[in-house]
Scaffold this motif. Structure first.
Motif, short mmCIF file in Angstrom:
data_model
loop_
_atom_site.label_atom_id
_atom_site.label_comp_id
_atom_site.label_asym_id
_atom_site.label_seq_id
_atom_site.Cartn_x
_atom_site.Cartn_y
_atom_site.Cartn_z
N GLY A 210 50.13 98.86 44.43
CA GLY A 210 50.03 100.14 45.12
C GLY A 210 48.89 100.17 46.12
O GLY A 210 49.07 100.59 47.28
N VAL A 211 47.71 99.74 45.68
CA VAL A 211 46.57 99.77 46.61
C VAL A 211 46.77 98.75 47.72
O VAL A 211 46.40 98.99 48.88
CB VAL A 211 45.24 99.53 45.85
CG1 VAL A 211 45.13 98.12 45.32
CG2 VAL A 211 44.05 99.83 46.76
N GLN A 212 47.39 97.63 47.42
CA GLN A 212 47.66 96.63 48.46
C GLN A 212 48.63 97.18 49.51
O GLN A 212 48.48 96.90 50.71
CB GLN A 212 48.21 95.36 47.81
CG GLN A 212 47.14 94.60 47.02
CD GLN A 212 47.70 93.69 45.94
OE1 GLN A 212 48.91 93.68 45.67
NE2 GLN A 212 46.84 92.92 45.29
N THR A 213 49.58 97.99 49.06
CA THR A 213 50.51 98.62 50.00
C THR A 213 49.79 99.63 50.88
O THR A 213 50.01 99.69 52.10
CB THR A 213 51.65 99.30 49.22
OG1 THR A 213 52.37 98.31 48.47
CG2 THR A 213 52.61 100.03 50.15
N LEU A 214 48.92 100.44 50.29
CA LEU A 214 48.17 101.43 51.08
C LEU A 214 47.26 100.75 52.10
O LEU A 214 47.17 101.19 53.26
CB LEU A 214 47.33 102.30 50.15
CG LEU A 214 48.07 103.34 49.30
CD1 LEU A 214 47.11 104.00 48.31
CD2 LEU A 214 48.72 104.40 50.18
N VAL A 215 46.59 99.69 51.69
CA VAL A 215 45.68 99.00 52.61
C VAL A 215 46.46 98.29 53.71
O VAL A 215 46.02 98.23 54.86
CB VAL A 215 44.78 98.02 51.84
CG1 VAL A 215 43.93 97.19 52.80
CG2 VAL A 215 43.87 98.78 50.88
N ALA A 216 47.64 97.77 53.37
CA ALA A 216 48.48 97.14 54.39
C ALA A 216 48.84 98.14 55.48
O ALA A 216 48.88 97.80 56.67
CB ALA A 216 49.74 96.57 53.75
N LYS A 217 49.08 99.39 55.08
CA LYS A 217 49.39 100.42 56.08
C LYS A 217 48.19 100.66 56.99
O LYS A 217 48.34 100.85 58.20
CB LYS A 217 49.80 101.72 55.39
CG LYS A 217 50.19 102.80 56.40
CD LYS A 217 50.53 104.12 55.74
CE LYS A 217 50.95 105.15 56.79
NZ LYS A 217 51.24 106.47 56.20
N ILE A 218 46.99 100.69 56.40
CA ILE A 218 45.78 100.86 57.21
C ILE A 218 45.69 99.74 58.24
O ILE A 218 45.41 99.97 59.42
CB ILE A 218 44.53 100.86 56.31
CG1 ILE A 218 44.55 102.06 55.36
CG2 ILE A 218 43.26 100.89 57.17
CD1 ILE A 218 43.45 102.01 54.30
N LEU A 219 45.95 98.52 57.80
CA LEU A 219 45.88 97.36 58.69
C LEU A 219 46.93 97.45 59.79
O LEU A 219 46.62 97.28 60.98
CB LEU A 219 46.07 96.08 57.88
CG LEU A 219 46.03 94.76 58.66
CD1 LEU A 219 44.64 94.52 59.24
CD2 LEU A 219 46.43 93.60 57.76
N ALA A 228 39.40 93.82 58.97
CA ALA A 228 40.75 93.28 59.12
C ALA A 228 40.97 91.96 58.37
O ALA A 228 42.00 91.79 57.72
CB ALA A 228 41.09 93.12 60.60
N PRO A 229 40.03 90.99 58.43
CA PRO A 229 40.28 89.74 57.70
C PRO A 229 40.48 89.95 56.20
O PRO A 229 41.34 89.31 55.58
CB PRO A 229 39.02 88.91 57.99
CG PRO A 229 38.53 89.43 59.30
CD PRO A 229 38.81 90.91 59.25
N VAL A 230 39.70 90.85 55.61
CA VAL A 230 39.86 91.14 54.18
C VAL A 230 41.16 91.90 53.94
O VAL A 230 41.91 91.60 53.00
CB VAL A 230 38.67 91.96 53.65
CG1 VAL A 230 38.88 92.33 52.18
CG2 VAL A 230 37.37 91.18 53.81
N PHE A 231 41.46 92.85 54.80
CA PHE A 231 42.67 93.66 54.63
C PHE A 231 43.93 92.81 54.77
O PHE A 231 44.97 93.14 54.20
CB PHE A 231 42.68 94.82 55.62
CG PHE A 231 41.74 95.95 55.23
CD1 PHE A 231 40.78 95.78 54.24
CD2 PHE A 231 41.82 97.18 55.87
CE1 PHE A 231 39.93 96.81 53.88
CE2 PHE A 231 40.97 98.22 55.51
CZ PHE A 231 40.02 98.04 54.52
N GLN A 232 43.84 91.74 55.53
CA GLN A 232 44.99 90.83 55.62
C GLN A 232 45.28 90.20 54.26
O GLN A 232 46.44 89.95 53.92
CB GLN A 232 44.71 89.75 56.67
CG GLN A 232 44.78 90.26 58.10
CD GLN A 232 44.24 89.26 59.11
OE1 GLN A 232 43.84 88.14 58.75
NE2 GLN A 232 44.22 89.65 60.38
N GLY A 233 44.23 89.99 53.48
CA GLY A 233 44.42 89.48 52.12
C GLY A 233 45.15 90.48 51.24
O GLY A 233 46.03 90.12 50.45
#
Length: 329
Positions: A210-219, A228-233
């Motif tokens: 869930g959190v990975q999905t939310l952060v992917a949207k931010i990216l 951005a490099p961390v959010f790509q992970g």
């Protein structure tokens, strides 16, 4: 909300339910309004958040359970007639529970977005409590069932609290647009597992997908800044989950002969519905970003992802080999 068919109020799964109901309104409130259901959905959220507010009487105190499952399950009766003990179990700096406090912070932050337009004062109250609880969860770290031991038999926190800290930070960022929470996700993505855990499930205990999905949207929305490099992970792991559901990954979810996502024999539908929701919102995020989901040997369009989510919901509603509905009420 009481849990299942008993009269116990278990804080962790209850708060997760409120978070997910709120997320559904954040994403699809317009469609709910068009069908005349938005008010009902908001009432359902407020019933839960009113309780969460009462359970948080001071910044570093939160009541995480009311009732005891061991004694409650010996006596099946209506809540109006209950005679079992109503002991309340709390967390505080001496009994820390970062997963429970983090999930409750996420629930109130997500709900604050829901009520921002319709009840601004209530939304501000929810957000203030969410920020306090997140600060408490982050400062006094611990696993909730180590403090509320009576919950271990029923809702043991297997994943620990790191996912809830990231989950709460993501919702607080979404609610506030504050650089503090964005930086928290960036600074702690590796240490708390947001960029490391590749999951094939999403539910009341394990929030990473869930959190990975939310952060992917931010990216994908271009708001990651220097993170951005961390959010790509994070996004890579979000897409691992999507691919696993689609059968395109290196470690795929199991499915029944009829095509239903299968996690476990007991209460499997919770994983089906939560996965279907993530698939649906991610297909929308990809559509907005005008991109496909790539995997090792090809790519999948957003419409194909949505088709899988729809097939799971249709299965629950009766489009399955037994022609039986699994939704009651």
């Amino acid at each position: 909300y009481y849990d299942a068919g008993d009269n116990v109020k278990f804080g962790l799964p209850m708060a997760f339910t409120v978070t997910m109901m709120s997320w559904s309104i954040v994403e699809y409130g317009r469609q709910m309004a068009a069908s005349g259901e938005l008010g009902h959905a908001m009432d359902a959220v407020k019933w839960g958040t009113d309780y969460l507010l009462k359970a948080h009487p001071s910044p570093n105190v939160f009541y995480g359970e009311v009732g005891d499952g061991n004694t409650d399950h010996y006596c099946w009766q209506r809540p109006e007639d209950m005679t079992t003990p109503r002991q309340a179990y709390k967390i505080d700096p001496n009994n820390p529970e970062s997963d429970l406090a983090g999930e409750s912070a996420a629930a109130m932050a997500a709900a604050s977005i829901v009520f921002h337009r319709y009840n601004p004062s209530y939304a501000r109250k929810l957000l203030a409590h969410a920020q306090q609880l997140f600060g408490f969860a982050d400062k006094y770290r611990g696993k909730y069932d180590s403090s509320i031991t009576v919950a271990q038999k029923y809702y043991r926190s297997i994943s620990g609290y790191a996912d809830e800290l990231l989950w709460a930070a993501a919702w607080l960022y979404k609610a506030t647009d504050s650089e503090y929470y964005l930086s928290y996700l960036g600074r702690n993505g590796v240490a708390l597992g947001g960029t490391g855990w590749a999951m094939t499930e999403f539910g009341w205990d394990v929030k990473y997908a869930g959190v990975q999905t939310l952060v992917a949207k931010i990216l994908m929305g271009g708001k990651a800044s220097h993170h951005a490099p961390v959010f790509q992970g994070y996004q890579q792991k979000a897409e691992f989950f999507m691919c696993s559901c689609l059968g395109k990954g290196t470690r795929n979810v199991r499915k029944t002969p009829g095509g239903l996502i299968f996690r476990q024999r007991w209460n499997n539908m919770q994983f089906v519905t939560s996965a279907s929701f993530l698939l649906t919102v991610y297909s929308d995020y990809l559509t907005t970003a005008r991109r496909n989901l790539n995997y090792a040997s090809g790519s999948v369009s957003p419409s194909q992802i949505l088709s899988l989510a729809k097939s799971q919901v249709d299965y629950i509603l009766g489009d399955n080999p037994r022609a039986m509905r699994y939704m009651v009420g």
